[in-house]
Each structure stands twice: as C-alpha cells, then as structure tokens.
Design a protein around this motif. Sequence first.
Motif, PDB file in Angstrom:
ATOM      1  N   VAL A 156       0.832  -1.142  -0.086  1.00  0.00           N
ATOM      2  CA  VAL A 156       0.102   0.202   0.007  1.00  0.00           C
ATOM      3  C   VAL A 156       0.970   1.201  -0.046  1.00  0.00           C
ATOM      4  O   VAL A 156       1.668   1.435   0.892  1.00  0.00           O
ATOM      5  CB  VAL A 156      -0.921  -0.113   1.189  1.00  0.00           C
ATOM      6  N   ALA A 157       0.943   2.041  -1.027  1.00  0.00           N
ATOM      7  CA  ALA A 157       1.591   3.252  -1.279  1.00  0.00           C
ATOM      8  C   ALA A 157       1.333   4.441   0.030  1.00  0.00           C
ATOM      9  O   ALA A 157       2.479   4.788   0.364  1.00  0.00           O
ATOM     10  CB  ALA A 157       1.462   3.851  -2.529  1.00  0.00           C
ATOM     11  N   SER A 158       0.173   4.410   0.224  1.00  0.00           N
ATOM     12  CA  SER A 158      -0.214   5.490   1.338  1.00  0.00           C
ATOM     13  C   SER A 158       0.071   5.196   2.804  1.00  0.00           C
ATOM     14  O   SER A 158      -0.274   3.997   3.228  1.00  0.00           O
ATOM     15  CB  SER A 158      -1.779   5.961   1.128  1.00  0.00           C
ATOM     16  N   PRO A 159       1.007   5.896   3.473  1.00  0.00           N
ATOM     17  CA  PRO A 159       1.337   5.489   4.605  1.00  0.00           C
ATOM     18  C   PRO A 159       0.343   5.441   5.738  1.00  0.00           C
ATOM     19  O   PRO A 159      -0.015   4.806   6.516  1.00  0.00           O
ATOM     20  CB  PRO A 159       2.448   6.588   5.107  1.00  0.00           C
ATOM     21  N   GLY A 160      -0.425   6.461   5.436  1.00  0.00           N
ATOM     22  CA  GLY A 160      -1.691   6.819   6.550  1.00  0.00           C
ATOM     23  C   GLY A 160      -2.748   5.445   6.241  1.00  0.00           C
ATOM     24  O   GLY A 160      -3.167   5.157   7.294  1.00  0.00           O
ATOM     25  N   ILE A 161      -2.862   5.141   5.013  1.00  0.00           N
ATOM     26  CA  ILE A 161      -3.899   4.080   4.858  1.00  0.00           C
ATOM     27  C   ILE A 161      -3.398   2.791   5.184  1.00  0.00           C
ATOM     28  O   ILE A 161      -4.041   1.831   5.743  1.00  0.00           O
ATOM     29  CB  ILE A 161      -4.276   3.966   3.481  1.00  0.00           C
ATOM     30  N   ARG A 162      -2.125   2.407   4.949  1.00  0.00           N
ATOM     31  CA  ARG A 162      -1.282   1.412   5.430  1.00  0.00           C
ATOM     32  C   ARG A 162      -1.555   1.210   6.988  1.00  0.00           C
ATOM     33  O   ARG A 162      -1.823   0.145   7.373  1.00  0.00           O
ATOM     34  CB  ARG A 162       0.049   1.120   4.906  1.00  0.00           C
ATOM     35  N   ALA A 163      -1.253   2.289   7.598  1.00  0.00           N
ATOM     36  CA  ALA A 163      -1.230   2.422   9.063  1.00  0.00           C
ATOM     37  C   ALA A 163      -2.473   2.179   9.749  1.00  0.00           C
ATOM     38  O   ALA A 163      -2.894   1.319  10.574  1.00  0.00           O
ATOM     39  CB  ALA A 163      -0.832   3.682   9.551  1.00  0.00           C
ATOM     40  N   LEU A 164      -3.563   2.552   8.911  1.00  0.00           N
ATOM     41  CA  LEU A 164      -5.211   2.237   9.473  1.00  0.00           C
ATOM     42  C   LEU A 164      -5.433   0.955   9.158  1.00  0.00           C
ATOM     43  O   LEU A 164      -6.180   0.099   9.863  1.00  0.00           O
ATOM     44  CB  LEU A 164      -6.137   3.410   8.711  1.00  0.00           C
ATOM     45  N   LEU A 165      -4.913   0.313   7.923  1.00  0.00           N
ATOM     46  CA  LEU A 165      -5.442  -0.902   7.819  1.00  0.00           C
ATOM     47  C   LEU A 165      -4.781  -2.158   8.733  1.00  0.00           C
ATOM     48  O   LEU A 165      -5.440  -3.166   9.285  1.00  0.00           O
ATOM     49  CB  LEU A 165      -4.984  -1.502   6.245  1.00  0.00           C
ATOM     50  N   ASP A 195      -5.825  -2.013  -5.548  1.00  0.00           N
ATOM     51  CA  ASP A 195      -6.589  -1.878  -6.683  1.00  0.00           C
ATOM     52  C   ASP A 195      -7.013  -0.438  -6.744  1.00  0.00           C
ATOM     53  O   ASP A 195      -6.727   0.430  -8.111  1.00  0.00           O
ATOM     54  CB  ASP A 195      -7.875  -2.571  -6.939  1.00  0.00           C
ATOM     55  N   ILE A 196      -7.430   0.290  -5.890  1.00  0.00           N
ATOM     56  CA  ILE A 196      -7.758   1.673  -6.051  1.00  0.00           C
ATOM     57  C   ILE A 196      -6.586   2.592  -6.430  1.00  0.00           C
ATOM     58  O   ILE A 196      -6.304   3.460  -7.238  1.00  0.00           O
ATOM     59  CB  ILE A 196      -8.392   2.320  -4.601  1.00  0.00           C
ATOM     60  N   GLU A 197      -5.470   2.384  -5.668  1.00  0.00           N
ATOM     61  CA  GLU A 197      -4.310   3.110  -5.621  1.00  0.00           C
ATOM     62  C   GLU A 197      -3.583   2.706  -7.237  1.00  0.00           C
ATOM     63  O   GLU A 197      -3.004   3.518  -7.844  1.00  0.00           O
ATOM     64  CB  GLU A 197      -2.970   2.797  -4.746  1.00  0.00           C
ATOM     65  N   ARG A 198      -3.708   1.602  -7.587  1.00  0.00           N
ATOM     66  CA  ARG A 198      -3.184   1.190  -9.132  1.00  0.00           C
ATOM     67  C   ARG A 198      -3.865   1.991 -10.125  1.00  0.00           C
ATOM     68  O   ARG A 198      -3.345   2.397 -11.026  1.00  0.00           O
ATOM     69  CB  ARG A 198      -3.373  -0.202  -9.434  1.00  0.00           C
ATOM     70  N   HIS A 199      -5.387   2.312  -9.977  1.00  0.00           N
ATOM     71  CA  HIS A 199      -5.944   2.818 -11.097  1.00  0.00           C
ATOM     72  C   HIS A 199      -5.795   4.544 -10.701  1.00  0.00           C
ATOM     73  O   HIS A 199      -6.459   5.275 -11.390  1.00  0.00           O
ATOM     74  CB  HIS A 199      -7.298   2.659 -11.216  1.00  0.00           C
ATOM     75  N   HIS A 200      -5.595   4.912  -9.362  1.00  0.00           N
ATOM     76  CA  HIS A 200      -5.606   6.409  -9.074  1.00  0.00           C
ATOM     77  C   HIS A 200      -4.534   6.780  -8.178  1.00  0.00           C
ATOM     78  O   HIS A 200      -4.551   6.923  -6.862  1.00  0.00           O
ATOM     79  CB  HIS A 200      -7.076   6.669  -8.229  1.00  0.00           C
TER      80      HIS A 200
END
Length: 268
Positions: A156-165, A195-200
């Motif tokens: 997951v590229a986003s550090p914030g989203i990764r930490a949340l997951l 998938d979201i990050e891959r397309h956006h």
Amino acid sequence: MNTAAAVRAANIQSGLLVLAAADVIRLSLPWQMDWHSGNLRALVEECRDPEGFARLKELARPERWASAGGGRARRALARIMAAKGGGLADITVGDALEYDAELRRTAHGVSSGGTLYYAWLRELGHMPADAPTTLRFLEKVTGQLTCTQLVDRHPVASPGIRALLIDYLEERRPRLDYSTLDNLARHLTRNFWADIERHHPGLETLHLPADVATAWKERLRTRVERRRRTDGSIEETVVERSDRVMIFITVRAFYLDIARWASEEPTR
C-alpha cells in the motif's frame, strides 16, 4: 455415539461440505486437517471451478493426475479453495505457503505430491512472475503472519492508509480465527485499496469520489483468468468474479467500523 446421533453428525458434515463447495461458508485449514473427508475434493472440483480443474487436468499427465501424488495435490487445491473461497485462479502464493505450513504442523510433512499443487498453479499461469518457483526450499515459513505482514503482502503506497489497515486488523484479530483474518486482509488490501491505488495513484483518503468508487465496483465484478497454451504462451480471458459480494460486504463493514471508531474515539 448412538445411531441417531451418528446420522445427525453425518448429515451436518454433508451439509457443511455442500455449503463449502458452493462458497457459502469457509472451512479453516486446521479444521479440515482434523476432519478428513473423502468427498470434499470431488465436490469442489465439480461445483466450485469445474472449468479450471478441466484445464488443469489437460495440463497434467494422465498418470500423474490419477496417481496418489496427484490425488494429494488435487486435495490440497480443494482444501485451499474451501478455506479461502474463489477458484483456482484466486489462489495466491500466501495461500500456498499457509497450506504448506499447516501440512507440516499436522505432521504429514511435505511428501510426494505435497507441493505438486503449487507447480500445477504455476503451469496454469496463475502465479505472478516473481513468485517462488517451488515451495520445497521454503520450509522455514512459520505459518501465521503478523497484521503488518498480512497488509504488506500487497504493498500500500499511502502510509496513512497502510497504518489504518494494520490498526484495523489488530483491532479485529482477537475475535477472528487466522483464516478469517487472512481473508479480511486480502480483501481490504489486494482486492480493495491496492486496486484503488493502481488506478488512481496518489489517492490518500478513504473518502472516495463517487466515480472512483463506482469504477472500483465495476472492476471487481470480473477478473482475468490465465490459461497456458500448448505452445507456452498465456491466454487471458475475462470471467465473472465469484466472491465479489463477499468483498463488497467486507469493505462496507470496514467503513462502518471505522465510522464507529470515529464517533466513539474521536482522538484516535
């Protein structure tokens, strides 16, 4: 056990098999290892992914397919599908590693046919290019991964989203068995956010624009199924995804849970 109780137990087991073969329920790998059924493999092959198994049978040599080792490999594939859902194309390297670890834990060891199922998946073209060529030299794998490792299987590229997951999985972990936790991590990382990050690329918020959410739902309705031709090339076909409803439910529950967190613990 009296006769009536034995009949009820047999009926319950038969019902579980049918529900698992139809991908209505999931049977964890430890539970399957402790309860041996001679019917699970046939039901999964006939009901869950008959086209996938037909292609696999074409690739495997007839004598190997019908051998004891081939039977163990087919049983391994059926067990993984019963535990994880989906078809042959949905089995990941992580699923294979988890099954391999569970097989060793139950003292069955990795005997002839123990890793044949993985070789067959590679022959079908379902493993990524950087996947291990064999499981035979990965015997130090210990089975259960941490929540961080479960998330990082699909970066997951986003550090914030990764930490949340990771935080979300840690919160859910005490109330889930490992197989369910593994599926939860897979749906939220590979099937949803990766998938979201891959397309956006660059998206850093779960407040998805309506068009982004709609596009993701449409993409999730299908998947690419790969089949190796006789000349070695790979044929790709778009097919309906069998587990899309379960993924939708998982992601919706994730949003509802974090919304509840926000109201109950605003400083979190």
